[in-house]
Write a protein that holds these residues in place. Structure first.
Motif, mmCIF file in Angstrom:
data_model
loop_
_atom_site.group_PDB
_atom_site.id
_atom_site.type_symbol
_atom_site.label_atom_id
_atom_site.label_comp_id
_atom_site.label_asym_id
_atom_site.label_seq_id
_atom_site.Cartn_x
_atom_site.Cartn_y
_atom_site.Cartn_z
ATOM 1 N N SER A 16 5.173 73.753 39.493
ATOM 2 C CA SER A 16 6.281 74.801 39.675
ATOM 3 C C SER A 16 6.841 75.041 40.954
ATOM 4 O O SER A 16 6.272 74.236 41.986
ATOM 5 N N ILE A 54 -2.261 74.074 32.009
ATOM 6 C CA ILE A 54 -1.732 74.784 33.053
ATOM 7 C C ILE A 54 -2.530 75.741 33.984
ATOM 8 O O ILE A 54 -3.312 76.321 33.316
ATOM 9 N N LEU A 106 6.649 75.609 30.382
ATOM 10 C CA LEU A 106 6.661 74.251 30.554
ATOM 11 C C LEU A 106 7.778 73.795 29.228
ATOM 12 O O LEU A 106 7.556 73.837 28.370
ATOM 13 N N LEU A 142 8.266 72.604 35.128
ATOM 14 C CA LEU A 142 7.303 74.023 34.808
ATOM 15 C C LEU A 142 8.137 75.048 35.785
ATOM 16 O O LEU A 142 8.263 74.747 36.976
ATOM 17 N N PHE A 165 -1.229 69.866 26.890
ATOM 18 C CA PHE A 165 -0.967 70.564 28.257
ATOM 19 C C PHE A 165 -2.358 71.177 28.767
ATOM 20 O O PHE A 165 -3.000 71.643 27.862
ATOM 21 N N TYR A 202 9.069 66.356 32.355
ATOM 22 C CA TYR A 202 8.933 67.486 32.183
ATOM 23 C C TYR A 202 8.872 68.577 33.325
ATOM 24 O O TYR A 202 8.860 67.973 34.360
ATOM 25 N N SER A 250 8.570 72.683 24.255
ATOM 26 C CA SER A 250 8.697 73.789 25.136
ATOM 27 C C SER A 250 7.621 74.917 24.689
ATOM 28 O O SER A 250 7.412 74.959 23.720
ATOM 29 N N ALA A 265 0.743 71.339 36.100
ATOM 30 C CA ALA A 265 0.470 71.049 34.645
ATOM 31 C C ALA A 265 0.041 69.832 34.507
ATOM 32 O O ALA A 265 0.435 68.569 35.247
ATOM 33 N N VAL A 306 0.303 67.166 31.306
ATOM 34 C CA VAL A 306 1.096 67.055 30.147
ATOM 35 C C VAL A 306 0.844 65.827 29.530
ATOM 36 O O VAL A 306 1.237 64.362 30.217
#
Ligand SMILES: *[C@@H]1O[C@H](CO)[C@@H](O)[C@H](O)[C@H]1NC(C)=O
Ligand SMILES: *[C@@H]1O[C@H](CO)[C@@H](O)[C@H](O)[C@H]1NC(C)=O
Ligand SMILES: *[C@@H]1O[C@H](CO)[C@@H](O)[C@H](O)[C@H]1NC(C)=O
Length: 194
Positions: A160, A83, A69, A52, A81, A50, A126, A145, A147
């Motif tokens: 990210s 975040i 995401l 971010l 998830f 995944y 997504s 995140a 996940v």
């Protein structure tokens, strides 16, 4: 609640974590600090499938950004998830999440709407959430995140790119500087050709 009841609830929660774990509805405020689902298994050690991403790498005071995401491989889904935006190794969530769609909701962590999570365990590839940046300069902001692919398989610390503060002053400086360069090159051109 009578204080002794509180202790009983806490003791029961410690003894029987399976009864309070796995929240398909995403109301996981108990995980605000750790960002860890109480699923009774440890997180995956592999690189997560995944990513971010942010709509911008810089923010101005209270600017609104889109955080996405998404899975990076075809056919890979996720169910749950969480975040948050944090800086460095700090555990304090930053900024405020604004909207929630059908796939996401906003959670109150540290007394602010500072986390986003799933609303159901439907299969997703997504999700997008809107986030309002802090009103002042904070260094090293990065979204992270947790996940959940399926209950026993989840990744933590999906990060990210980092986000840096840009005051409105420096935003004006760039056009001003390029205008200055343009004007001076025009001037030099005329001086040379006259
Ligand atoms: C990840 O690594 C740790 C330490 O080596 C191990 O205890 C844990 O079981 C591993 N997690 C998974 C999901 O394999
Ligand atoms: C971001 O959105 C919030 C809520 O809609 C709004 O109050 C705020 O002014 C927006 N920020 C900017 C910089 O437009
Ligand atoms: C987080 O940001 C604050 C404000 O800029 C700063 O004082 C602090 O050192 C930062 N923490 C980390 C771990 O980067």
């Amino acid at each position: 609640m009578d204080p002794s009841w509180k202790y009983l609830v806490i003791v029961l929660a410690i003894l029987f974590p399976q009864y309070i774990s796995a929240f398909p509805n995403g109301i996981v405020e108990g995980s605000c600090t750790t960002m860890m689902p109480n699923h009774g298994v440890s997180d995956q050690n592999t690189t997560s499938p995944y990513s971010l991403t942010l709509s911008k790498d810089t923010y101005r005071a209270q600017e609104n950004l889109t955080v996405t995401l998404h899975s990076t491989f075809d056919g890979v889904h996720f169910k749950g998830f969480m975040i948050q935006a944090r800086n460095g190794s700090s555990k304090i969530p930053l900024g405020t999440f604004l909207t929630s769609g059908t796939d996401s909701q906003i959670l109150t962590c540290d007394n602010r709407k500072s986390a986003a999570s799933h609303t159901s365990n439907s299969l997703k590839t997504s999700v997008q959430v809107k986030w309002m940046a802090p009103s002042s300069k904070i260094s090293n902001i990065q979204f992270r995140a947790t996940v959940v692919q399926v209950k026993e398989i989840y990744w933590m610390n999906v990060r990210s790119q980092s986000l840096t503060y840009s005051s409105s002053g420096s935003q004006l400086l760039v056009p001003a500087l390029s205008q200055f360069l343009l004007c001076s090159s025009v001037l030099i051109y005329y001086l040379l050709t006259c």
